[in-house]
Design a protein around this motif. Sequence first.
Motif, PDB file in Angstrom:
ATOM      1  N   ASP A 175       0.790  -1.226   0.000  1.00 19.69           N
ATOM      2  CA  ASP A 175       0.000   0.000   0.000  1.00 19.69           C
ATOM      3  C   ASP A 175       0.831   1.289   0.000  1.00 19.69           C
ATOM      4  O   ASP A 175       0.312   2.374   0.258  1.00 19.69           O
ATOM      5  CB  ASP A 175      -0.952   0.038   1.203  1.00 19.69           C
ATOM      6  CG  ASP A 175      -1.915  -1.126   1.181  1.00 19.69           C
ATOM      7  OD1 ASP A 175      -2.334  -1.515   0.080  1.00 19.69           O
ATOM      8  OD2 ASP A 175      -2.227  -1.633   2.264  1.00 19.69           O
ATOM      9  N   VAL A 205       2.921   4.350  -1.800  1.00 19.93           N
ATOM     10  CA  VAL A 205       2.984   5.016  -3.085  1.00 19.93           C
ATOM     11  C   VAL A 205       4.435   4.972  -3.543  1.00 19.93           C
ATOM     12  O   VAL A 205       5.315   5.554  -2.911  1.00 19.93           O
ATOM     13  CB  VAL A 205       2.504   6.472  -2.989  1.00 19.93           C
ATOM     14  CG1 VAL A 205       2.629   7.162  -4.343  1.00 19.93           C
ATOM     15  CG2 VAL A 205       1.061   6.507  -2.504  1.00 19.93           C
ATOM     16  N   ARG A 222       6.340  -0.357 -11.519  1.00 21.71           N
ATOM     17  CA  ARG A 222       5.416  -0.092 -10.416  1.00 21.71           C
ATOM     18  C   ARG A 222       4.165  -0.962 -10.523  1.00 21.71           C
ATOM     19  O   ARG A 222       3.665  -1.209 -11.623  1.00 21.71           O
ATOM     20  CB  ARG A 222       5.000   1.374 -10.413  1.00 21.71           C
ATOM     21  CG  ARG A 222       6.142   2.349 -10.220  1.00 21.71           C
ATOM     22  CD  ARG A 222       5.652   3.775 -10.369  1.00 21.71           C
ATOM     23  NE  ARG A 222       6.778   4.708 -10.485  1.00 21.71           N
ATOM     24  CZ  ARG A 222       6.653   5.976 -10.810  1.00 21.71           C
ATOM     25  NH1 ARG A 222       5.438   6.487 -11.045  1.00 21.71           N
ATOM     26  NH2 ARG A 222       7.722   6.744 -10.901  1.00 21.71           N
ATOM     27  N   PRO A 223       3.616  -1.413  -9.390  1.00 22.67           N
ATOM     28  CA  PRO A 223       2.330  -2.108  -9.424  1.00 22.67           C
ATOM     29  C   PRO A 223       1.256  -1.181  -9.984  1.00 22.67           C
ATOM     30  O   PRO A 223       1.197  -0.004  -9.615  1.00 22.67           O
ATOM     31  CB  PRO A 223       2.061  -2.440  -7.953  1.00 22.67           C
ATOM     32  CG  PRO A 223       3.398  -2.396  -7.301  1.00 22.67           C
ATOM     33  CD  PRO A 223       4.184  -1.358  -8.044  1.00 22.67           C
ATOM     34  N   PRO A 224       0.408  -1.650 -10.872  1.00 24.97           N
ATOM     35  CA  PRO A 224      -0.599  -0.775 -11.479  1.00 24.97           C
ATOM     36  C   PRO A 224      -1.676  -0.382 -10.473  1.00 24.97           C
ATOM     37  O   PRO A 224      -2.180  -1.219  -9.731  1.00 24.97           O
ATOM     38  CB  PRO A 224      -1.178  -1.626 -12.603  1.00 24.97           C
ATOM     39  CG  PRO A 224      -0.951  -3.039 -12.164  1.00 24.97           C
ATOM     40  CD  PRO A 224       0.333  -3.025 -11.394  1.00 24.97           C
ATOM     41  N   THR A 225      -2.023   0.891 -10.449  1.00 18.12           N
ATOM     42  CA  THR A 225      -3.082   1.383  -9.565  1.00 18.12           C
ATOM     43  C   THR A 225      -4.128   2.199 -10.308  1.00 18.12           C
ATOM     44  O   THR A 225      -5.241   2.363  -9.824  1.00 18.12           O
ATOM     45  CB  THR A 225      -2.474   2.264  -8.452  1.00 18.12           C
ATOM     46  OG1 THR A 225      -1.729   3.339  -9.054  1.00 18.12           O
ATOM     47  CG2 THR A 225      -1.542   1.456  -7.553  1.00 18.12           C
ATOM     48  N   LYS A 226      -3.791   2.729 -11.472  1.00 15.32           N
ATOM     49  CA  LYS A 226      -4.713   3.578 -12.218  1.00 15.32           C
ATOM     50  C   LYS A 226      -5.743   2.720 -12.942  1.00 15.32           C
ATOM     51  O   LYS A 226      -5.395   1.789 -13.664  1.00 15.32           O
ATOM     52  CB  LYS A 226      -3.937   4.410 -13.235  1.00 15.32           C
ATOM     53  CG  LYS A 226      -4.803   5.368 -14.030  1.00 15.32           C
ATOM     54  CD  LYS A 226      -3.955   6.181 -15.015  1.00 15.32           C
ATOM     55  CE  LYS A 226      -4.827   7.126 -15.830  1.00 15.32           C
ATOM     56  NZ  LYS A 226      -4.019   7.916 -16.793  1.00 15.32           N
ATOM     57  N   PRO A 269      -5.005  -2.893 -12.495  1.00 19.19           N
ATOM     58  CA  PRO A 269      -5.062  -2.993 -11.032  1.00 19.19           C
ATOM     59  C   PRO A 269      -5.741  -4.291 -10.580  1.00 19.19           C
ATOM     60  O   PRO A 269      -6.625  -4.816 -11.267  1.00 19.19           O
ATOM     61  CB  PRO A 269      -5.906  -1.774 -10.621  1.00 19.19           C
ATOM     62  CG  PRO A 269      -5.823  -0.834 -11.778  1.00 19.19           C
ATOM     63  CD  PRO A 269      -5.690  -1.686 -13.001  1.00 19.19           C
ATOM     64  N   GLU A 270      -5.330  -4.767  -9.414  1.00 17.90           N
ATOM     65  CA  GLU A 270      -5.811  -6.056  -8.915  1.00 17.90           C
ATOM     66  C   GLU A 270      -7.329  -6.095  -8.788  1.00 17.90           C
ATOM     67  O   GLU A 270      -7.956  -7.109  -9.097  1.00 17.90           O
ATOM     68  CB  GLU A 270      -5.157  -6.330  -7.561  1.00 17.90           C
ATOM     69  CG  GLU A 270      -5.398  -7.717  -7.019  1.00 17.90           C
ATOM     70  CD  GLU A 270      -4.594  -7.977  -5.765  1.00 17.90           C
ATOM     71  OE1 GLU A 270      -5.202  -8.122  -4.680  1.00 17.90           O
ATOM     72  OE2 GLU A 270      -3.354  -8.021  -5.867  1.00 17.90           O
ATOM     73  N   LYS A 271      -7.946  -4.991  -8.360  1.00 15.38           N
ATOM     74  CA  LYS A 271      -9.390  -4.996  -8.131  1.00 15.38           C
ATOM     75  C   LYS A 271     -10.188  -5.091  -9.424  1.00 15.38           C
ATOM     76  O   LYS A 271     -11.385  -5.386  -9.393  1.00 15.38           O
ATOM     77  CB  LYS A 271      -9.808  -3.743  -7.354  1.00 15.38           C
ATOM     78  CG  LYS A 271      -9.601  -2.438  -8.101  1.00 15.38           C
ATOM     79  CD  LYS A 271     -10.022  -1.246  -7.262  1.00 15.38           C
ATOM     80  CE  LYS A 271      -9.826   0.073  -8.005  1.00 15.38           C
ATOM     81  NZ  LYS A 271     -10.238   1.241  -7.194  1.00 15.38           N
TER      82      LYS A 271
END
Length: 450
Positions: free
Chosen positions: A20, A22, A31-35, A166-168
């Motif tokens: 979690d 940034v 970077r892990p995708p978040t967008k 993103p994972e979600k």
Amino acid sequence: MEEEIIRSPEVLSQTLNAADDVITDVPEALRPPTKPVGLGLPAGIAIATVSWLAVGLPILSLLLPEQINRLDPIHKVATLGIILTLGGLAGVISPPLGGALSDRTTARIGRRRPWILGGMLGVVAGLLLASQANTILFIAIGWIVINCCGNLLLAILNILMPDRIPEKERGTASAIIGLALPISTVLGMLLVTTVLNLTGQSIPIAYSALIAIIILLAGGFVLFYREPRLPKGAMPPFRLGEFVAGFWISPRQFPDFAYAWITRFLVFLAFFTISSFSNFFLRDVVHYAQLFPGHTVAEGMTIVTTISTVGSLVATLLGGIISDRFQRRKPFVIGATVLLALSLLIPALIHTWPAVIVSFALQGIGIGAYNAVDMALITQVLPRAESRGKDLGVMVIALNVAQFLAPSVGALAISIFASSVEAGYTSLFLVATVLTLLGAVLVQPIKSVR
């Protein structure tokens, strides 16, 4: 001048996997995708995936069996088994190697795009060779090249999910990408069957149509897809010993990855075992051509494949979307696997055309729901963020080892473990059923995914 950030594997892994946080001190490509990405990127990946599956599946189900039947009708089962086994072996090597090398690629167009392009061009070369093959040897070489490069293409496309989504959102994305399988099956089978019927069963023209498909779809994706570039020096210096050792992922250290690998292997071993010999099952056990005079086995395969696709489309969409809604993966994977096992049990017990139709309908629902959610589950058990390509390539080995072994398993079940053709195919489907059920059982021990 570009900034070069050189880290040890341990430091890089800790930085990328920080929960979690940034992340601002590593390149965007790592970077892990978040967008949120919406539906556009998954749809593009699905279209590119169709480019390979719509080529590989009709070759496997229609063109290779027909070419072999024309050249060696007496030993066709054994010959097909050998050729598919060799192709499967080539397909085992290319995904992890290509994935690992793409992790380190610093080309201006990105890490993955060069490998997608290379896989596409390799498939085209193999198709050209297979289209002109007039001996078993050249058919085998053509399929080895096609499957090696096609599996490389598919593996790199799969990496784009943990790279960019993103994972979600991965349940829905996995569902959209999973639509590629049923769409490809119908598109490829209908295209090849139509071309064969319109051209007097011309195999070279059928191959030419497949070349057009992969250039149009995969080439179009490469043209329009954009990804962050990996700066030079962002990864640790290349050392051959560490590179080779990295392909071993310890089951003791990463048990969830191991369970997911074994489950995927068992399910696809069963699936490919049946797929490899479905054409001969309709030809030699169901006797489709005798049941429907004037119609070919290829047409029968197209009918049941289309039926399977209808169920697969619905199950794929619903499975992925509902999985994201509840943020649950395991119940959907287990349920889909059990349903797939049931679909394989039916033709083991009943050798009739109606039974084949019911079997393919249930098989479509099962494999559709499985594909929709399983890839999302897999991306959540990858061990290291900085080596997603290599780790997912190792996971793809499960599918490709299954493809490698399936023809031999099927040929053994048909030829050795039974005294007649009908009994041989009964044992074939029973073996596939047991393998699938074992796959369902081994999903449960996975702990890091609900």
